[in-house]
Every structure is written in structure tokens, then in C-alpha cells.
Design a protein around this motif. Structure first.
Motif, PDB file in Angstrom:
ATOM      1  N   LYS A  84       3.296 -38.728   0.993  1.00 56.97           N
ATOM      2  CA  LYS A  84       4.538 -38.673   0.233  1.00 56.97           C
ATOM      3  C   LYS A  84       5.355 -39.904   0.604  1.00 56.97           C
ATOM      4  CE  LYS A  84       7.949 -36.405  -1.917  1.00 56.97           C
ATOM      5  NZ  LYS A  84       7.947 -35.755  -3.178  1.00 56.97           N
ATOM      6  N   THR A  85       5.765 -40.680  -0.389  1.00 55.00           N
ATOM      7  CA  THR A  85       6.600 -41.852  -0.150  1.00 55.00           C
ATOM      8  C   THR A  85       8.011 -41.538  -0.625  1.00 55.00           C
ATOM      9  OG1 THR A  85       4.717 -43.322  -0.432  1.00 55.00           O
ATOM     10  CG2 THR A  85       6.901 -44.310  -0.611  1.00 55.00           C
ATOM     11  N   ARG A  86       8.960 -41.732   0.279  1.00 58.43           N
ATOM     12  CA  ARG A  86      10.369 -41.498  -0.045  1.00 58.43           C
ATOM     13  C   ARG A  86      11.103 -42.825  -0.144  1.00 58.43           C
ATOM     14  NH1 ARG A  86      13.657 -39.501   3.490  1.00 58.43           N
ATOM     15  NH2 ARG A  86      12.395 -39.924   5.319  1.00 58.43           N
ATOM     16  N   LYS A  87      12.056 -42.889  -1.048  1.00 59.55           N
ATOM     17  CA  LYS A  87      12.914 -44.063  -1.206  1.00 59.55           C
ATOM     18  C   LYS A  87      14.312 -43.686  -0.713  1.00 59.55           C
ATOM     19  CE  LYS A  87      14.810 -47.087  -4.758  1.00 59.55           C
ATOM     20  NZ  LYS A  87      14.851 -47.361  -6.204  1.00 59.55           N
ATOM     21  N   TRP A  88      14.923 -44.561   0.070  1.00 60.52           N
ATOM     22  CA  TRP A  88      16.266 -44.333   0.571  1.00 60.52           C
ATOM     23  C   TRP A  88      16.986 -45.665   0.719  1.00 60.52           C
ATOM     24  CZ3 TRP A  88      16.978 -46.254   5.630  1.00 60.52           C
ATOM     25  CH2 TRP A  88      15.800 -46.580   6.316  1.00 60.52           C
ATOM     26  N   GLN A  89      18.297 -45.608   0.893  1.00 61.89           N
ATOM     27  CA  GLN A  89      19.083 -46.833   1.050  1.00 61.89           C
ATOM     28  C   GLN A  89      19.600 -46.939   2.470  1.00 61.89           C
ATOM     29  OE1 GLN A  89      22.122 -46.951  -1.955  1.00 61.89           O
ATOM     30  NE2 GLN A  89      20.712 -47.908  -3.407  1.00 61.89           N
ATOM     31  N   ASP A  90      19.485 -48.152   3.035  1.00 66.89           N
ATOM     32  CA  ASP A  90      19.992 -48.361   4.388  1.00 66.89           C
ATOM     33  C   ASP A  90      21.498 -48.580   4.342  1.00 66.89           C
ATOM     34  OD1 ASP A  90      20.385 -50.992   3.573  1.00 66.89           O
ATOM     35  OD2 ASP A  90      18.799 -51.825   4.840  1.00 66.89           O
ATOM     36  N   GLN A  91      22.093 -48.857   5.496  1.00 67.96           N
ATOM     37  CA  GLN A  91      23.547 -49.018   5.581  1.00 67.96           C
ATOM     38  C   GLN A  91      24.061 -50.239   4.822  1.00 67.96           C
ATOM     39  OE1 GLN A  91      23.636 -48.740   9.728  1.00 67.96           O
ATOM     40  NE2 GLN A  91      22.711 -50.733  10.114  1.00 67.96           N
ATOM     41  N   GLY A  93      22.884 -50.994   1.832  1.00 75.85           N
ATOM     42  CA  GLY A  93      22.649 -50.716   0.426  1.00 75.85           C
ATOM     43  C   GLY A  93      21.289 -51.175  -0.087  1.00 75.85           C
ATOM     44  N   LEU A  94      20.413 -51.628   0.807  1.00 74.14           N
ATOM     45  CA  LEU A  94      19.080 -52.081   0.405  1.00 74.14           C
ATOM     46  C   LEU A  94      18.128 -50.895   0.294  1.00 74.14           C
ATOM     47  CD1 LEU A  94      18.735 -55.197   2.734  1.00 74.14           C
ATOM     48  CD2 LEU A  94      19.286 -55.180   0.301  1.00 74.14           C
ATOM     49  N   ASP A  95      17.250 -50.939  -0.704  1.00 75.06           N
ATOM     50  CA  ASP A  95      16.254 -49.886  -0.868  1.00 75.06           C
ATOM     51  C   ASP A  95      15.191 -49.994   0.209  1.00 75.06           C
ATOM     52  OD1 ASP A  95      17.537 -48.905  -3.082  1.00 75.06           O
ATOM     53  OD2 ASP A  95      16.206 -49.868  -4.530  1.00 75.06           O
ATOM     54  N   ARG A  96      14.883 -48.883   0.822  1.00 71.91           N
ATOM     55  CA  ARG A  96      13.840 -48.797   1.841  1.00 71.91           C
ATOM     56  C   ARG A  96      12.871 -47.691   1.437  1.00 71.91           C
ATOM     57  NH1 ARG A  96      14.225 -53.319   4.955  1.00 71.91           N
ATOM     58  NH2 ARG A  96      16.376 -53.636   5.523  1.00 71.91           N
ATOM     59  N   TYR A  97      11.651 -47.815   1.917  1.00 68.16           N
ATOM     60  CA  TYR A  97      10.621 -46.830   1.599  1.00 68.16           C
ATOM     61  C   TYR A  97       9.978 -46.344   2.887  1.00 68.16           C
ATOM     62  CZ  TYR A  97      11.095 -48.616  -3.125  1.00 68.16           C
ATOM     63  OH  TYR A  97      11.597 -48.993  -4.349  1.00 68.16           O
ATOM     64  N   THR A  98       9.656 -45.069   2.925  1.00 73.19           N
ATOM     65  CA  THR A  98       8.976 -44.466   4.060  1.00 73.19           C
ATOM     66  C   THR A  98       7.818 -43.632   3.531  1.00 73.19           C
ATOM     67  OG1 THR A  98      11.026 -44.312   5.313  1.00 73.19           O
ATOM     68  CG2 THR A  98       9.232 -42.919   6.037  1.00 73.19           C
ATOM     69  N   THR A  99       6.629 -43.840   4.084  1.00 70.38           N
ATOM     70  CA  THR A  99       5.476 -43.026   3.720  1.00 70.38           C
ATOM     71  C   THR A  99       5.238 -42.031   4.835  1.00 70.38           C
ATOM     72  OG1 THR A  99       4.516 -44.821   2.438  1.00 70.38           O
ATOM     73  CG2 THR A  99       3.032 -43.050   3.107  1.00 70.38           C
ATOM     74  N   GLU A 100       5.139 -40.755   4.458  1.00 74.22           N
ATOM     75  CA  GLU A 100       4.973 -39.678   5.426  1.00 74.22           C
ATOM     76  C   GLU A 100       3.759 -38.832   5.061  1.00 74.22           C
ATOM     77  OE1 GLU A 100       9.700 -38.821   6.212  1.00 74.22           O
ATOM     78  OE2 GLU A 100       8.718 -37.835   4.517  1.00 74.22           O
ATOM     79  N   ILE A 101       3.282 -38.082   6.029  1.00 74.03           N
ATOM     80  CA  ILE A 101       2.253 -37.081   5.792  1.00 74.03           C
ATOM     81  C   ILE A 101       2.962 -35.734   5.762  1.00 74.03           C
ATOM     82  CG2 ILE A 101       0.090 -36.051   6.589  1.00 74.03           C
ATOM     83  CD1 ILE A 101      -0.047 -39.132   6.027  1.00 74.03           C
ATOM     84  N   GLN A 102       2.986 -35.096   4.601  1.00 77.23           N
ATOM     85  CA  GLN A 102       3.556 -33.759   4.468  1.00 77.23           C
ATOM     86  C   GLN A 102       2.486 -32.774   4.938  1.00 77.23           C
ATOM     87  OE1 GLN A 102       6.743 -32.949   3.172  1.00 77.23           O
ATOM     88  NE2 GLN A 102       7.148 -35.137   3.245  1.00 77.23           N
ATOM     89  N   CYS A 103       2.666 -32.224   6.127  1.00 73.99           N
ATOM     90  CA  CYS A 103       1.660 -31.377   6.764  1.00 73.99           C
ATOM     91  C   CYS A 103       1.545 -30.029   6.054  1.00 73.99           C
ATOM     92  CB  CYS A 103       2.026 -31.170   8.228  1.00 73.99           C
ATOM     93  SG  CYS A 103       0.836 -30.190   9.126  1.00 73.99           S
TER      94      CYS A 103
END
Length: 158
Positions: A84-91, A93-103
């Protein structure tokens, strides 16, 4: 094939204790890093090379509580889940992405002497709902298989 598959299977060592966040409705989300290693010999130089890959593991609700209670830094664990890849904004305002394993499913593999719950497994309710005629949910007890098969304690392939 009529569908697509998003499945990840990992066996590795935890890089930290499980950090759990609890919510008002009784839900919980646990997060921890998992390290997998690859060792090989470089053909040109003949030297041994070791690479470590880090994975962000996310486990929910009862599974998060079980992991928080029994899984410690350095423990070996089997994880089944999906990417699962999530998109979020850092402090800034830049877009960041995190790839996680949804167990979806896990089994503790650390030997009993090091962890009293070694061999315990758990399957999340989401898996149960998506698999027709699936076996009942596993509970966190010793030597409980994580699948519908019932291998003996010493029949593990690793």
C-alpha cells in the motif's frame, strides 16, 4: 485470470518494538520496521556481499495488540500482506510517498527460549471476510498454524 493480485510474503527480523496508536472506537494501528537480508558472493571480486532491505509493516486492531504484547526488537516473524502506497504532505507542503506492507497474517518465529509466544500466529478478520469457506480465525496460542493446514511443530521448512 479475472482479477489482480497484491500479495507480499516476508520473513525477517523486527528493527524496533511495535508502536501502537489507539483510536476512540476501539481500533488500533501498530507499526514496526522489518529487515530482510540478501547475501551473495560477487563474481568479479569474490567477496561476500550482504544487503539489508527495510520494510514498513502496518498491522491493525487485535493483531496490533498481539504484536505489541509479544513481538520485540530483533524477533523473527513471518508476514503476509499487501503493498500500500500512501501520499502525504510534509511540513513544507511537499508531497511525500510511503510504501507499507498492510499485514493480513503473521506468525512469530523466534525460538521459545527467547520469546514465550514463539510459533503464535494470527489472521486478521479482513482475510476471513475475503476468503469464502476459510478456516476459523487463528488465536494467539503456541503452535497454532496460520493457514488451514495443520503441520506438526517440527515440520516447518525453515
Amino acid at each position: 485470470m479475472a482479477g489482480t493480485i497484491n500479495k507480499v510474503i516476508l520473513i525477517g527480523h523486527t528493527g524496533d518494538d511495535v508502536k501502537v496508536t489507539y483510536f476512540e472506537g476501539g481500533g488500533a494501528i501498530g507499526r514496526f520496521p522489518l529487515a530482510t537480508n540478501e547475501d551473495y558472493v560477487n563474481k568479479t571480486t569474490g567477496e561476500r556481499v550482504s544487503n539489508t532491505e527495510w520494510h514498513n509493516i502496518v498491522v491493525r486492531n487485535k493483531g496490533a495488540e498481539i504484536c505489541e504484547k509479544y513481538l520485540k526488537k530483533g524477533d523473527k516473524v513471518y508476514i503476509e500482506g499487501r503493498l500500500k502506497t500512501r501520499k502525504w504532505q510534509d511540513q513544507n507542503g511537499l508531497d511525500r510517498y510511503t510504501t507499507e506492507i498492510q499485514c493480513i497474517d503473521f506468525t512469530f518465529l523466534t525460538p521459545r527460549g527467547e520469546n514465550p509466544q514463539a510459533g503464535a500466529s494470527y489472521t486478521t478478520p479482513q482475510t476471513q471476510a475475503t476468503q469464502p469457506n476459510a478456516a476459523p480465525l487463528a488465536t494467539p496460542t503456541n503452535n497454532q498454524p496460520s493457514t488451514t493446514e495443520t503441520p506438526e511443530e517440527d515440520d516447518l521448512p525453515f
